[in-house]
Design a protein around this motif. Sequence first.
Motif, PDB file in Angstrom:
ATOM      1  N   ASN A  40      -5.134  -3.487  -2.741  1.00  0.00           N
ATOM      2  CA  ASN A  40      -4.124  -3.419  -1.689  1.00  0.00           C
ATOM      3  C   ASN A  40      -4.315  -4.505  -0.635  1.00  0.00           C
ATOM      4  O   ASN A  40      -3.364  -4.880   0.050  1.00  0.00           O
ATOM      5  CB  ASN A  40      -4.114  -2.038  -1.039  1.00  0.00           C
ATOM      6  CG  ASN A  40      -3.475  -0.993  -1.938  1.00  0.00           C
ATOM      7  OD1 ASN A  40      -2.894  -1.312  -2.981  1.00  0.00           O
ATOM      8  ND2 ASN A  40      -3.579   0.267  -1.553  1.00  0.00           N
ATOM      9  N   SER A  82       0.816  -1.218   0.000  1.00  0.00           N
ATOM     10  CA  SER A  82       0.000   0.000   0.000  1.00  0.00           C
ATOM     11  C   SER A  82       0.847   1.264   0.000  1.00  0.00           C
ATOM     12  O   SER A  82       0.304   2.363  -0.158  1.00  0.00           O
ATOM     13  CB  SER A  82      -0.935   0.007   1.207  1.00  0.00           C
ATOM     14  OG  SER A  82      -0.186  -0.053   2.404  1.00  0.00           O
ATOM     15  N   SER A  83       2.153   1.136   0.154  1.00  0.00           N
ATOM     16  CA  SER A  83       3.055   2.290   0.116  1.00  0.00           C
ATOM     17  C   SER A  83       3.833   2.392  -1.191  1.00  0.00           C
ATOM     18  O   SER A  83       4.749   3.208  -1.302  1.00  0.00           O
ATOM     19  CB  SER A  83       4.061   2.216   1.281  1.00  0.00           C
ATOM     20  OG  SER A  83       3.398   2.284   2.523  1.00  0.00           O
ATOM     21  N   THR A  84       3.469   1.560  -2.143  1.00  0.00           N
ATOM     22  CA  THR A  84       4.233   1.527  -3.393  1.00  0.00           C
ATOM     23  C   THR A  84       3.376   1.949  -4.577  1.00  0.00           C
ATOM     24  O   THR A  84       2.213   1.560  -4.697  1.00  0.00           O
ATOM     25  CB  THR A  84       4.793   0.134  -3.682  1.00  0.00           C
ATOM     26  OG1 THR A  84       3.716  -0.814  -3.744  1.00  0.00           O
ATOM     27  CG2 THR A  84       5.765  -0.314  -2.620  1.00  0.00           C
ATOM     28  N   LYS A 137      -0.092   4.923  -5.137  1.00  0.00           N
ATOM     29  CA  LYS A 137      -0.214   3.929  -4.070  1.00  0.00           C
ATOM     30  C   LYS A 137      -1.661   3.736  -3.607  1.00  0.00           C
ATOM     31  O   LYS A 137      -2.034   2.632  -3.206  1.00  0.00           O
ATOM     32  CB  LYS A 137       0.659   4.307  -2.873  1.00  0.00           C
ATOM     33  CG  LYS A 137       0.213   5.526  -2.103  1.00  0.00           C
ATOM     34  CD  LYS A 137       1.041   5.679  -0.836  1.00  0.00           C
ATOM     35  CE  LYS A 137       0.498   6.791   0.032  1.00  0.00           C
ATOM     36  NZ  LYS A 137       1.234   6.887   1.326  1.00  0.00           N
ATOM     37  N   ARG A 176       8.721   2.534  -4.034  1.00  0.00           N
ATOM     38  CA  ARG A 176       8.185   3.009  -2.755  1.00  0.00           C
ATOM     39  C   ARG A 176       7.986   4.519  -2.855  1.00  0.00           C
ATOM     40  O   ARG A 176       8.897   5.309  -2.620  1.00  0.00           O
ATOM     41  CB  ARG A 176       9.134   2.677  -1.613  1.00  0.00           C
ATOM     42  CG  ARG A 176       9.206   1.196  -1.284  1.00  0.00           C
ATOM     43  CD  ARG A 176       9.875   0.977   0.053  1.00  0.00           C
ATOM     44  NE  ARG A 176       9.971  -0.446   0.375  1.00  0.00           N
ATOM     45  CZ  ARG A 176      11.056  -1.167   0.195  1.00  0.00           C
ATOM     46  NH1 ARG A 176      12.132  -0.619  -0.313  1.00  0.00           N
ATOM     47  NH2 ARG A 176      11.064  -2.437   0.537  1.00  0.00           N
ATOM     48  N   ASN A 184       4.537   7.749  -3.134  1.00  0.00           N
ATOM     49  CA  ASN A 184       3.106   8.053  -3.220  1.00  0.00           C
ATOM     50  C   ASN A 184       2.644   8.091  -4.669  1.00  0.00           C
ATOM     51  O   ASN A 184       1.588   7.557  -5.017  1.00  0.00           O
ATOM     52  CB  ASN A 184       2.815   9.405  -2.569  1.00  0.00           C
ATOM     53  CG  ASN A 184       3.129   9.420  -1.100  1.00  0.00           C
ATOM     54  OD1 ASN A 184       3.068   8.394  -0.426  1.00  0.00           O
ATOM     55  ND2 ASN A 184       3.469  10.595  -0.596  1.00  0.00           N
TER      56      ASN A 184
END
Length: 124
Positions: free
Chosen positions: A74, A30-32, A53, A100, A102
């Motif tokens: 996600n 979820s951060s990629t 993301k 990695r 936003n």
Amino acid sequence: QVQLVESGGGLVQAGGSLRLSCASSGGTFSSTAMAWFRQAPGKEREIVAAINKSGDEIFYADSVKGRFTISRDNAKNTVYLQMNSLKPEETAVYYCAARRSNSYYITPWEYDYWGQGTQVTVSA
């Protein structure tokens, strides 16, 4: 270390559809930001689609707009590429990429992690 595994490639007739999947492990999905690239023999790797993301910002190459759809789940750590109305010139190895961040990027050197690729062959 993020690992990406693509699936869903294959042989399809012109005008047909395929759905590619890319499963991610080893990181915080979820951060990629994620992207799909493709590379045909003798050609440079090119962006097909990218997604940020959270999934609310998406980019498509002009050549695939209206026919391809990128999406992500996600909860399943997976990004998808739905490809419709495929053309023979879209025969290529399709790669999933992750970074990695936003926001998404559209150049391959911006991405840190890559899958092994999945072959898509579109027959005339």
